[in-house]
Scaffold this motif. Sequence first.
Motif, PDB file in Angstrom:
ATOM      1  N   GLY A  95       0.797  -1.296   0.106  1.00 13.21           N
ATOM      2  CA  GLY A  95      -0.204   0.046   0.097  1.00 13.21           C
ATOM      3  C   GLY A  95       0.838   1.201   0.079  1.00 13.21           C
ATOM      4  O   GLY A  95       0.356   2.441   0.152  1.00 13.21           O
ATOM      5  N   PHE A  96       2.260   1.278  -0.383  1.00 12.85           N
ATOM      6  CA  PHE A  96       2.954   2.277  -0.249  1.00 12.85           C
ATOM      7  C   PHE A  96       4.260   1.901  -1.198  1.00 12.85           C
ATOM      8  O   PHE A  96       4.303   0.759  -1.597  1.00 12.85           O
ATOM      9  N   ASP A  97       4.807   2.899  -1.665  1.00 16.69           N
ATOM     10  CA  ASP A  97       6.056   2.562  -2.601  1.00 16.69           C
ATOM     11  C   ASP A  97       7.346   2.818  -1.854  1.00 16.69           C
ATOM     12  O   ASP A  97       7.869   3.771  -1.454  1.00 16.69           O
ATOM     13  N   PRO A  98       8.002   1.780  -1.792  1.00 20.26           N
ATOM     14  CA  PRO A  98       9.413   1.925  -0.870  1.00 20.26           C
ATOM     15  C   PRO A  98      10.430   2.515  -1.633  1.00 20.26           C
ATOM     16  O   PRO A  98      11.473   2.856  -0.986  1.00 20.26           O
ATOM     17  N   VAL A  99      10.272   2.817  -2.887  1.00 11.92           N
ATOM     18  CA  VAL A  99      11.409   3.927  -3.599  1.00 11.92           C
ATOM     19  C   VAL A  99      10.747   5.205  -3.645  1.00 11.92           C
ATOM     20  O   VAL A  99      11.789   5.955  -2.973  1.00 11.92           O
ATOM     21  N   GLU A 100       9.790   5.530  -4.099  1.00 13.95           N
ATOM     22  CA  GLU A 100       9.210   6.901  -4.166  1.00 13.95           C
ATOM     23  C   GLU A 100       8.490   7.387  -2.867  1.00 13.95           C
ATOM     24  O   GLU A 100       8.537   8.713  -2.763  1.00 13.95           O
ATOM     25  N   GLY A 101       8.255   6.493  -2.020  1.00 15.25           N
ATOM     26  CA  GLY A 101       7.458   6.871  -0.637  1.00 15.25           C
ATOM     27  C   GLY A 101       8.621   7.555   0.213  1.00 15.25           C
ATOM     28  O   GLY A 101       8.016   8.064   1.284  1.00 15.25           O
ATOM     29  N   PHE A 102       9.871   7.688   0.024  1.00 14.93           N
ATOM     30  CA  PHE A 102      10.886   8.059   1.120  1.00 14.93           C
ATOM     31  C   PHE A 102      11.716   9.131   0.588  1.00 14.93           C
ATOM     32  O   PHE A 102      12.076   8.938  -0.825  1.00 14.93           O
ATOM     33  N   ALA A 103      12.230  10.079   1.439  1.00 12.44           N
ATOM     34  CA  ALA A 103      13.156  10.837   0.703  1.00 12.44           C
ATOM     35  C   ALA A 103      14.486  10.502   1.366  1.00 12.44           C
ATOM     36  O   ALA A 103      14.863  10.225   2.578  1.00 12.44           O
ATOM     37  N   PRO A 104      15.495  10.119   0.554  1.00 12.07           N
ATOM     38  CA  PRO A 104      16.788   9.768   0.579  1.00 12.07           C
ATOM     39  C   PRO A 104      17.437  10.900   1.576  1.00 12.07           C
ATOM     40  O   PRO A 104      17.434  12.028   1.507  1.00 12.07           O
ATOM     41  N   VAL A 105      18.079  10.398   2.679  1.00 13.29           N
ATOM     42  CA  VAL A 105      18.866  11.417   3.666  1.00 13.29           C
ATOM     43  C   VAL A 105      20.272  11.041   3.503  1.00 13.29           C
ATOM     44  O   VAL A 105      21.219  11.671   3.132  1.00 13.29           O
ATOM     45  N   ALA A 106      20.836   9.761   3.991  1.00  9.17           N
ATOM     46  CA  ALA A 106      22.302   9.274   3.882  1.00  9.17           C
ATOM     47  C   ALA A 106      22.615   7.761   3.797  1.00  9.17           C
ATOM     48  O   ALA A 106      21.832   7.259   4.558  1.00  9.17           O
ATOM     49  N   ARG A 107      23.441   7.410   3.112  1.00 12.38           N
ATOM     50  CA  ARG A 107      23.742   6.069   3.209  1.00 12.38           C
ATOM     51  C   ARG A 107      25.083   5.989   3.930  1.00 12.38           C
ATOM     52  O   ARG A 107      26.164   6.470   3.804  1.00 12.38           O
ATOM     53  N   ALA A 108      24.894   5.611   5.127  1.00 15.52           N
ATOM     54  CA  ALA A 108      25.880   5.667   6.260  1.00 15.52           C
ATOM     55  C   ALA A 108      27.103   4.737   6.247  1.00 15.52           C
ATOM     56  O   ALA A 108      28.387   4.896   6.229  1.00 15.52           O
ATOM     57  N   VAL A 109      26.658   3.213   5.481  1.00 12.16           N
ATOM     58  CA  VAL A 109      27.567   2.220   5.357  1.00 12.16           C
ATOM     59  C   VAL A 109      27.338   1.425   4.249  1.00 12.16           C
ATOM     60  O   VAL A 109      26.225   1.332   3.632  1.00 12.16           O
ATOM     61  N   ARG A 110      28.405   1.120   3.724  1.00  6.03           N
ATOM     62  CA  ARG A 110      28.450   0.045   2.636  1.00  6.03           C
ATOM     63  C   ARG A 110      28.446  -1.203   3.164  1.00  6.03           C
ATOM     64  O   ARG A 110      29.292  -1.424   4.113  1.00  6.03           O
ATOM     65  N   VAL A 111      27.689  -2.261   2.611  1.00  5.79           N
ATOM     66  CA  VAL A 111      27.773  -3.613   3.175  1.00  5.79           C
ATOM     67  C   VAL A 111      28.130  -4.812   2.286  1.00  5.79           C
ATOM     68  O   VAL A 111      26.949  -5.181   1.560  1.00  5.79           O
TER      69      VAL A 111
END
Length: 318
Positions: free
Chosen positions: A105-121
Motif C-alpha cells: 500500500g506504499f512505494d518503498p522507492v518513491e515513498g521516502f526521501a533519501p537522507v544518507a547512506r551511512a555504510v556500505r555492506v
Amino acid sequence: MHRRSLLALAAASFATPAFAQAWPAERSIRIIVPVAAGGSQDIVARLLARHLTEALGQNVVVENQPGAGSNIGYEAASRARHDGYTLLAGSDSLSINRTLFPHLGFDPVEGFAPVARAVRVPQILVVRADSSATSLQDFVGATRRGPVAVGTPGNGSLAHLLGEQIQAAAEMRWTHVPYRGGALAVNDLLGGSLQGVMINIGAVTDHVRAGRLRGLFVSSATRAPGLPEVPTLAEAGMTGGEAVGWHGIVAPRGTDPAIIARLNTAIGQVVARPEVAERLAALGLEPVNESPDALGTLIRADASRWAETIRRARIQPD
C-alpha cells in the motif's frame, strides 16, 4: 491581489525555513528499524542514534518494528508525518521490496526521501575452513559435480539475488536454502549441513578472522577493509556482478530539504568519528559520506536491477 492574500503568501514562504530552523527543538526524534534487534542494520541504527543525540542536541531513539520482510516498519515510516521527527533505518531491501511485494500500500522507492547512506555492506560467499573449495572456481566446479546447498538470510534478500545472478553468469546451479535471518544459516554451515552461505559481510567477519570460515569473494569492486585477504568477485574470476548493500537513513516523502541536509551533514560527521569508524570496521562495514541525491540514484538503479532478477528467477518472498 488582496492585501490579506499577499500577507498569507508571505507567511507561507517563510513557514518552511522557520520550521526547519527550529527543528529538532520540539521533541525526540525516532528512528524506525524494520528488523529485529541484534543484526548489523539495527547496530548501525543504534550507533547513529547515540551519536546524533549529541550532534543534534535532541534525544534520538530507536524503535524496532520488524516483520513482513521489513514492510511493517517501512509502512509505518511511510505514513508518519514528514516533519523530521520520524526517520527510517533504510537498506537495499527498499529497492528489492518494490518488486518482491507487488501489492504494498506504499512505494518503498518513491515513498521516502533519501537522507544518507551511512555504510556500505558488501556480500560475501563463505565456506567452512576445512572445505576443499579454496576459490570461487573450486566452488563452481563442486556445483557441477553434485548437489551443493547454499544458505542465505531469506528469499529475496540481496544475498539471494546476487547468488541468482552469479549462478546465471557461471552457468551453474546450487540448491538455495533460505533462512529467516543469517545467524541460523551460519550455524548450519558451521555444523556441516550447508556447503556455503551467501550473506552480508558483517554477519561472518568474526568467523572468517577466527579461521572458522573461509571467504571466497566479496561483492564490492574493491577488497573490504575488514577482510582484506578475501578477493573481490572480479578477482575471483567473475566481472560485472558487483552488488553492495547499505544501511542508512531515509525520511518520509515531503520532509523539508533543509532538515534532510542537516541530517546528511550530521551523519557524515558521525561515521567519520574515529570511534565510530573503528566500531564499523569491527563489523566489516565501510562508512560512506555522500549526498542524499547519490543515495536516491542508487535506490532507483537497484530497484531496476533487482526487478529483472526477481522476475527472471521467479522469486517469491518467504
